[in-house]
Motif scaffolding. Structure first.
Motif, PDB file in Angstrom:
ATOM      1  N   ARG A 229       0.845  -1.193   0.000  1.00 55.35           N
ATOM      2  CA  ARG A 229       0.000   0.000   0.000  1.00 55.35           C
ATOM      3  C   ARG A 229       0.885   1.250   0.000  1.00 55.35           C
ATOM      4  O   ARG A 229       1.910   1.307   0.673  1.00 55.35           O
ATOM      5  CB  ARG A 229      -0.911  -0.001   1.225  1.00 55.35           C
ATOM      6  CG  ARG A 229      -1.898   1.155   1.272  1.00 55.35           C
ATOM      7  CD  ARG A 229      -2.875   1.000   2.431  1.00 55.35           C
ATOM      8  NE  ARG A 229      -3.720  -0.167   2.253  1.00 55.35           N
ATOM      9  CZ  ARG A 229      -4.807  -0.192   1.487  1.00 55.35           C
ATOM     10  NH1 ARG A 229      -5.165   0.891   0.812  1.00 55.35           N
ATOM     11  NH2 ARG A 229      -5.538  -1.287   1.404  1.00 55.35           N
ATOM     12  N   GLY A 233      -3.833   4.152  -2.194  1.00 53.79           N
ATOM     13  CA  GLY A 233      -3.999   3.036  -3.109  1.00 53.79           C
ATOM     14  C   GLY A 233      -3.200   1.811  -2.744  1.00 53.79           C
ATOM     15  O   GLY A 233      -2.389   1.803  -1.814  1.00 53.79           O
ATOM     16  N   GLU A 258      -4.717   0.230  -7.914  1.00 47.90           N
ATOM     17  CA  GLU A 258      -5.772   1.237  -7.974  1.00 47.90           C
ATOM     18  C   GLU A 258      -5.321   2.453  -7.179  1.00 47.90           C
ATOM     19  O   GLU A 258      -5.113   2.373  -5.967  1.00 47.90           O
ATOM     20  CB  GLU A 258      -7.071   0.668  -7.401  1.00 47.90           C
ATOM     21  CG  GLU A 258      -8.280   1.552  -7.607  1.00 47.90           C
ATOM     22  CD  GLU A 258      -8.747   1.580  -9.062  1.00 47.90           C
ATOM     23  OE1 GLU A 258      -9.365   2.580  -9.464  1.00 47.90           O
ATOM     24  OE2 GLU A 258      -8.490   0.591  -9.778  1.00 47.90           O
ATOM     25  N   ARG A 259      -5.079   3.573  -7.895  1.00 50.03           N
ATOM     26  CA  ARG A 259      -4.691   4.846  -7.267  1.00 50.03           C
ATOM     27  C   ARG A 259      -3.497   4.664  -6.333  1.00 50.03           C
ATOM     28  O   ARG A 259      -3.481   5.130  -5.196  1.00 50.03           O
ATOM     29  CB  ARG A 259      -5.881   5.480  -6.539  1.00 50.03           C
ATOM     30  CG  ARG A 259      -7.056   5.788  -7.464  1.00 50.03           C
ATOM     31  CD  ARG A 259      -8.197   6.442  -6.722  1.00 50.03           C
ATOM     32  NE  ARG A 259      -7.852   7.803  -6.311  1.00 50.03           N
ATOM     33  CZ  ARG A 259      -7.984   8.890  -7.079  1.00 50.03           C
ATOM     34  NH1 ARG A 259      -8.427   8.765  -8.332  1.00 50.03           N
ATOM     35  NH2 ARG A 259      -7.676  10.082  -6.633  1.00 50.03           N
ATOM     36  N   LEU A 271      -0.722   9.557  -8.854  1.00 49.82           N
ATOM     37  CA  LEU A 271      -1.347   8.276  -8.569  1.00 49.82           C
ATOM     38  C   LEU A 271      -1.471   7.497  -9.868  1.00 49.82           C
ATOM     39  O   LEU A 271      -1.778   8.074 -10.915  1.00 49.82           O
ATOM     40  CB  LEU A 271      -2.744   8.464  -7.956  1.00 49.82           C
ATOM     41  CG  LEU A 271      -2.867   9.356  -6.715  1.00 49.82           C
ATOM     42  CD1 LEU A 271      -4.313   9.396  -6.250  1.00 49.82           C
ATOM     43  CD2 LEU A 271      -1.960   8.874  -5.598  1.00 49.82           C
ATOM     44  N   SER A 273      -2.889   3.634 -11.754  1.00 50.12           N
ATOM     45  CA  SER A 273      -3.675   2.397 -11.676  1.00 50.12           C
ATOM     46  C   SER A 273      -3.199   1.484 -12.797  1.00 50.12           C
ATOM     47  O   SER A 273      -3.741   1.519 -13.909  1.00 50.12           O
ATOM     48  CB  SER A 273      -5.168   2.708 -11.822  1.00 50.12           C
ATOM     49  OG  SER A 273      -5.611   3.559 -10.782  1.00 50.12           O
TER      50      SER A 273
END
Length: 562
Positions: A229, A233, A258-259, A271, A273
């Motif tokens: 993490r 995200g 994701e982000r 960010l 993804s």
């Protein structure tokens, strides 16, 4: 050596049997310091015994027993950074109960090691090569048996290996049994890194909840799963890999997120993804997939411009390094910019959206297809904030560094006149034209763009600014417009001169101060070098020329005409 000694007795021939016997007593481990990085120190002593021989048939029999320590390995210094290198936090971990054993004979070879790291954990392992002395067995067909056990309760010491990482935490464990052959080893068991943490100060990142697990069934490749993490995200990893990727057995990994935060500095917050697949073989690394950027705020000021070296430059005395054999990279990755991506730099401030498919092939330039759009932005030119009406960078399969350009930016004067610029062509060789609404002469349109009024209302200083702008190399017809402006302001000459590339170009303004004295002033368009030249006619045949700028000089010129 100080504090220890080595006793050796050896006898061998160029061919035939040979033997080596050696006893090591309290040999300081510091004698190996030359093989370690400068900021790594090791203490402790080495004891042990080496006894090896070969008979006439070439069969090797050996017994090696080495016992290093107790000792300590220390990274970094309390003094902080050394010259040209970031500071490494002082770290140290001790080792004791360390044993290295190797035995070889007619039944093969086997090696064992074990170490206790106080405050960190333990490690032990064994490797057996049962065919080590069997003649005619190719190395790749050599059978392998082994066992590895790791139990590390602290990973603090890992940050000492890189000054870019800090705050490393977590635990690591492994219980793996090896089999198969040297060319195709197999693995049975599990390995894991859990509760991992690390900071990357250069990018402002705090990686948390780092977990990586690998497991093998003793028949096929290792199965890998992991996650980490960063910011709001998360990134996950799944796949499989053999111990040695080859043509038949490949490493296959899938990365999804994701982000996930990849930058968090005052200059940039980004960010991503990603949905990327990576396939590794013995010769290639193949990367494919999409990387979406849902949010980015990038703001920086360019302090200087880089200049690439000419290809004909040769460094005298430089020795060309022999490149190591590396895997070839084949990539096909699509970059997708969302509606919350904004770039602010060097007078430019706008949203960027669109997608770009970039592909790499060995031996070729990176190419791309797709289009990026500029929206809701401004661009500062000649002290004016121009509104970007439209902007496109389009890629048609050529080099990614030279996309096509289609842009339009304008300003509205107080009297309602709109003046702006149109940019066409390619990024390396753009063509810039001036337009206005209502239509008018280019000189007046350019004056409206820069000054907010017609050229006839301009002072001589403002006229010089317009002349300099008109002479910019990127402007289509700039030299012709510069000459028209020069005549309007009483100059005999206004032109672009260059002795090489466009980066050496200068705007030259000239005027006769008397029938015999001509003065010109050159202003560098892409550097800060200015040059003043004077020509004075002494007679029909003699002329004096002087110049001051980057260099100073004077000439006397004699002319013969026939």
């Amino acid at each position: 050596s100080s504090g220890g000694h080595v006793c050796a007795d050896a006898g061998w021939k160029k061919s035939g049997p040979w033997s080596v016997k050696s006893t090591i007593t309290d040999l300081p481990l510091g004698v190996f310091a030359s093989a370690l990085p400068a900021d790594v120190k090791i203490t402790g002593a080495l004891n042990g015994r080496i006894d090896a021989r070969a008979d006439a048939a070439g069969v090797v029999t050996a017994t090696v027993n080495l016992v290093p320590g107790p000792g300590e390995i220390r990274y970094g210094t309390a003094a902080g950074a050394s010259a040209g290198k970031a500071a490494v936090p002082p770290l140290a971990f001790s080792f004791r109960d360390t044993v290295l054993d190797f035995r070889a004979g007619a039944a093969g070879a086997d090696g064992k090691f074990a170490a206790t790291l106080p405050g960190t954990g333990t490690m032990s392992g064994e490797l057996v090569l049962p065919q080590f002395n069997a003649k005619g067995v190719p190395q790749k067909a050599q059978a392998v048996r082994g066992h590895l056990v790791i139990d590390l309760r602290s990973l603090d010491f890992l940050q000492a290996f890189s000054s870019q990482v800090a705050g490393v935490k977590g635990t690591a464990s492994a219980d793996l049994t090896f089999g198969g052959t040297m060319a195709a080893p197999t693995v049975l068991g599990n390995a894991a890194l859990v509760n991992g943490e690390a900071d990357v100060p250069e990018y402002g990142l705090k990686l948390r909840e780092l977990t990586v697990k690998a497991s093998g069934d003793g028949k096929g490749p290792l199965q890998i799963a992991g996650s980490v993490r960063s910011g709001e995200g998360k990134l996950s990893l799944t796949g499989q890999t053999p111990l040695i990727p080859g043509a038949a057995e490949k490493t296959s990994l899938s990365i999804q997120g994701e982000r996930f935060q990849v930058m968090n500095t005052p200059e940039a917050r980004v960010l991503v993804s990603p949905k990327v697949q990576i396939v590794v073989t013995a010769e290639t690394i193949d990367v494919s997939g999409d990387v979406e950027v849902p949010f980015a705020r990038i703001e920086y000021e360019r302090k200087f411009a880089t200049v690439s070296l000419s290809r004909d430059i040769v460094f005298v005395g430089a020795t060309a390094a022999v490149p190591e054999k590396e895997r070839k990279i084949v990539a096909r990755v699509r970059l997708i910019l969302g509606d919350q991506v904004r770039l602010k730099s060097s007078g430019f401030d706008a949203k960027i959206s669109g997608s770009l498919l970039a592909f790499d092939q060995p031996g070729k330039e990176t190419a791309g297809t797709g289009e990026l759009q500029l929206k809701e932005g401004t661009y500062k030119a000649y002290g004016q904030d121009l509104t970007i009406e439209r902007g496109r960078l389009f890629f048609g399969g050529g080099p990614i560094q030279n996309p096509g350009v289609d842009a339009k930016a304008f300003r509205r004067a107080k009297d309602g006149v709109v003046a702006g610029i149109l940019i066409k062509g390619s990024l390396r060789t753009p063509e810039v034209t001036v337009y206005s609404d209502p239509p008018m002469a280019q000189a007046d349109a350019l004056s409206y763009l820069l000054l907010g009024h017609r050229l006839g209302q301009a002072t001589q200083q403002e006229g010089s600014l317009v002349t300099s702008a008109a002479a910019s190399l990127g402007m289509k017809g700039g030299n012709m417009l510069a000459k028209k402006l020069a005549a309007k302001f009483g100059l005999e000459e206004a032109k672009i001169e260059t002795e090489g590339t466009y980066k050496e170009a200068a705007l030259v303004l000239g005027k006769y101060l008397s029938p015999k004295l001509y003065v010109s002033y050159g202003i560098g368009l892409f550097d800060r070098v200015s040059t003043l030249r004077m020509n004075y006619i002494l007679s029909r045949r003699w002329t004096v020329k002087a110049e001051t700028g980057a260099a100073n000089g004077a000439d006397i010129v004699y002319t013969i005409e026939r």
